[in-house]
Design a protein around this motif. Structure first.
Motif, PDB file in Angstrom:
ATOM      1  N   LEU A   1      18.252  48.458  21.477  1.00 35.34           N
ATOM      2  CA  LEU A   1      18.621  47.075  21.054  1.00 35.34           C
ATOM      3  C   LEU A   1      20.137  46.688  21.538  1.00 35.34           C
ATOM      4  CD1 LEU A   1      18.360  44.482  19.298  1.00 35.34           C
ATOM      5  CD2 LEU A   1      19.121  45.607  17.427  1.00 35.34           C
ATOM      6  N   LYS A   2      20.227  45.539  22.288  1.00 35.20           N
ATOM      7  CA  LYS A   2      21.710  45.279  22.690  1.00 35.20           C
ATOM      8  C   LYS A   2      22.366  44.484  21.555  1.00 35.20           C
ATOM      9  CE  LYS A   2      20.384  46.709  26.975  1.00 35.20           C
ATOM     10  NZ  LYS A   2      21.234  47.855  27.514  1.00 35.20           N
ATOM     11  N   VAL A   3      23.480  45.019  21.140  1.00 32.13           N
ATOM     12  CA  VAL A   3      24.382  44.209  20.217  1.00 32.13           C
ATOM     13  C   VAL A   3      25.527  43.599  20.742  1.00 32.13           C
ATOM     14  CG1 VAL A   3      25.468  44.731  17.924  1.00 32.13           C
ATOM     15  CG2 VAL A   3      23.288  45.916  18.565  1.00 32.13           C
ATOM     16  N   GLY A   4      26.185  42.573  20.383  1.00 29.28           N
ATOM     17  CA  GLY A   4      27.322  41.845  20.781  1.00 29.28           C
ATOM     18  C   GLY A   4      28.092  41.577  19.538  1.00 29.28           C
ATOM     19  N   PHE A   5      29.458  41.464  19.700  1.00 23.36           N
ATOM     20  CA  PHE A   5      30.194  40.818  18.807  1.00 23.36           C
ATOM     21  C   PHE A   5      31.361  40.099  19.384  1.00 23.36           C
ATOM     22  CE2 PHE A   5      29.074  44.960  16.902  1.00 23.36           C
ATOM     23  CZ  PHE A   5      29.148  44.501  15.396  1.00 23.36           C
TER      24      PHE A   5
ATOM     25  N   VAL B   1      26.432  48.338  22.672  1.00 23.21           N
ATOM     26  CA  VAL B   1      27.331  47.248  22.213  1.00 23.21           C
ATOM     27  C   VAL B   1      28.427  47.004  23.078  1.00 23.21           C
ATOM     28  CG1 VAL B   1      28.928  47.017  20.203  1.00 23.21           C
ATOM     29  CG2 VAL B   1      26.903  48.662  19.991  1.00 23.21           C
ATOM     30  N   THR B   2      28.549  45.437  23.040  1.00 24.19           N
ATOM     31  CA  THR B   2      29.617  44.780  23.905  1.00 24.19           C
ATOM     32  C   THR B   2      30.370  43.806  22.912  1.00 24.19           C
ATOM     33  OG1 THR B   2      27.763  44.662  25.521  1.00 24.19           O
ATOM     34  CG2 THR B   2      29.870  43.417  26.033  1.00 24.19           C
ATOM     35  N   VAL B   3      31.661  43.849  23.195  1.00 25.85           N
ATOM     36  CA  VAL B   3      32.692  43.231  22.379  1.00 25.85           C
ATOM     37  C   VAL B   3      33.766  42.093  23.057  1.00 25.85           C
ATOM     38  CG1 VAL B   3      34.370  43.495  20.447  1.00 25.85           C
ATOM     39  CG2 VAL B   3      32.333  45.095  20.705  1.00 25.85           C
ATOM     40  N   SER B   4      33.844  41.069  22.614  1.00 26.80           N
ATOM     41  CA  SER B   4      34.545  40.170  23.446  1.00 26.80           C
ATOM     42  C   SER B   4      35.798  39.847  22.503  1.00 26.80           C
ATOM     43  CB  SER B   4      34.016  38.729  23.939  1.00 26.80           C
ATOM     44  OG  SER B   4      33.694  38.126  22.857  1.00 26.80           O
TER      45      SER B   4
ATOM     46  N   CYS C   1      25.159  36.756  26.875  1.00 26.18           N
ATOM     47  CA  CYS C   1      24.145  37.214  27.778  1.00 26.18           C
ATOM     48  C   CYS C   1      23.485  38.694  27.691  1.00 26.18           C
ATOM     49  CB  CYS C   1      24.671  36.912  29.139  1.00 26.18           C
ATOM     50  SG  CYS C   1      24.897  35.398  29.573  1.00 26.18           S
ATOM     51  N   ALA C   2      24.520  39.591  27.185  1.00 26.13           N
ATOM     52  CA  ALA C   2      24.129  41.002  27.389  1.00 26.13           C
ATOM     53  C   ALA C   2      23.503  41.452  25.909  1.00 26.13           C
ATOM     54  CB  ALA C   2      25.476  41.474  27.500  1.00 26.13           C
ATOM     55  N   SER C   3      23.289  40.386  25.066  1.00 29.83           N
ATOM     56  CA  SER C   3      23.229  40.880  23.650  1.00 29.83           C
ATOM     57  C   SER C   3      21.635  40.064  23.091  1.00 29.83           C
ATOM     58  CB  SER C   3      24.162  40.499  22.667  1.00 29.83           C
ATOM     59  OG  SER C   3      25.346  41.014  23.059  1.00 29.83           O
TER      60      SER C   3
ATOM     61  N   VAL D   1      18.967  36.884  17.594  1.00 29.85           N
ATOM     62  CA  VAL D   1      19.436  36.518  16.321  1.00 29.85           C
ATOM     63  C   VAL D   1      21.059  36.495  16.426  1.00 29.85           C
ATOM     64  CG1 VAL D   1      19.356  37.749  14.003  1.00 29.85           C
ATOM     65  CG2 VAL D   1      17.370  38.110  15.241  1.00 29.85           C
ATOM     66  N   VAL D   2      21.400  35.637  15.635  1.00 32.58           N
ATOM     67  CA  VAL D   2      22.760  35.236  15.546  1.00 32.58           C
ATOM     68  C   VAL D   2      23.291  35.360  14.143  1.00 32.58           C
ATOM     69  CG1 VAL D   2      24.822  33.604  15.897  1.00 32.58           C
ATOM     70  CG2 VAL D   2      22.844  33.643  17.800  1.00 32.58           C
ATOM     71  N   VAL D   3      24.406  36.495  13.828  1.00 27.89           N
ATOM     72  CA  VAL D   3      24.716  36.598  12.737  1.00 27.89           C
ATOM     73  C   VAL D   3      26.355  36.140  12.436  1.00 27.89           C
ATOM     74  CG1 VAL D   3      25.116  38.445  10.938  1.00 27.89           C
ATOM     75  CG2 VAL D   3      23.124  38.560  12.498  1.00 27.89           C
ATOM     76  N   SER D   4      26.393  35.297  11.638  1.00 30.76           N
ATOM     77  CA  SER D   4      27.819  34.948  11.536  1.00 30.76           C
ATOM     78  C   SER D   4      28.385  35.515  10.256  1.00 30.76           C
ATOM     79  CB  SER D   4      27.727  33.231  11.300  1.00 30.76           C
ATOM     80  OG  SER D   4      29.378  32.735  10.914  1.00 30.76           O
TER      81      SER D   4
END
Length: 273
Positions: A8-12, A37-40, A66-68, A96-99
């Protein structure tokens, strides 16, 4: 989300304290690999600690989207429309977008994202950084029960994770998100009381902290309501009942309830804006 958790690709999008706490909890679950996991963030200030966890970092929100597949939006509420405007062309029904933005409603999030995207509101609190947080999540129409189960599993190392209707989110913000500061204020006052009665300030602060910690653990783990635990500390004519009387005369109960109400209403106001 049908992929294996290990893949699973996870982004922040956003690299503040809440993003870091959630990321650390996800990795502690053991289900997510750090290199997935990728963070910006716009600057390098907060990114090194994510790198220390083994996560990838970027200055591009679009790159993270794009990576998540599981994408956390962890920016200030007023920045959410701008951020979602940037990434929306790159978000699909596979996301899935989690705010974690206070006050930003599911309806607003769904309006700013493509149709059919699974959206979740998540409200953590600051003790998540110590894996002792209280988190509440609410699902949008495109996020099924499987998403809720997945998030509860992944976020469990952050602390208590519960789910409920969106109407509870703002109240949770006022009670638990802002409530952390209310507890700190009480701790400060408790220590000041000790100083007034002759205890050195540094020692009074340590005792106040330990008192709150011990009381909180008993409340969490004993299975008894706060009212019962409070009554067990009181003895007829003793010190505690005299102190409680002073607190009641000072209106502490009403003041705390009003503080939760005020913080909740502010969260709702942010949502309307």
């Amino acid at each position: 989300m049908e992929c294996e958790l290990s893949q699973l690709k996870v982004g922040f999008v956003g690299a503040g304290n809440m993003a870091y706490a959630v990321a650390e909890g996800l990795l502690k679950s053991g289900d997510i690999s750090a290199d997935n996991v990728t963070v910006s963030a716009p600057s390098d200030r907060n990114l090194p600690r994510f790198q220390a966890l083994g996560a990838r970092v970027s200055h591009s929100n679009t790159e993270v989207a794009c990576a998540s597949r599981l994408l956390f939006i962890a920016v200030k509420p007023h920045l959410v429309p701008t951020v979602l405007g940037q990434i929306s062309p790159h978000v699909t029904r596979q996301h899935v977008v989690v705010s974690v933005a206070a006050g930003v409603t599911l309806a607003t999030l769904e309006e700013l994202l493509p149709d059919g995207v699974g959206v979740v509101r998540l409200m953590p609190n600051l003790p998540c950084v110590l894996q002792e947080g209280a988190l509440l999540l609410a699902r949008g129409s495109g996020a099924g029960p499987g998403v809720e189960s997945l998030l509860k599993r992944l976020l469990a190392p952050c602390g208590l994770v519960e789910a409920g209707p969106e109407g509870w989110i703002d109240a949770h913000t006022g009670m638990s998100g802002s409530g952390v500061a209310f507890v700190y204020l009480f701790a400060e006052a408790l220590a000041d009381g000790g100083v007034k009665m002759g205890i050195p300030a540094a020692l009074a602060q340590r005792i106040a902290a330990q008192t709150l910690l011990g009381a909180g653990l008993m409340l969490r783990d004993c299975g008894k309501p706060a009212s019962v635990l409070r009554a067990e500390v009181c003895t007829p004519g003793g010190t505690t009942i005299h102190g409680l009387h002073a607190l009641e005369k000072g209106g502490v109960r009403a003041a705390v309830m009003s503080a939760v109400e005020a913080a909740t209403e502010r969260a709702r106001e942010l949502g309307r804006k």
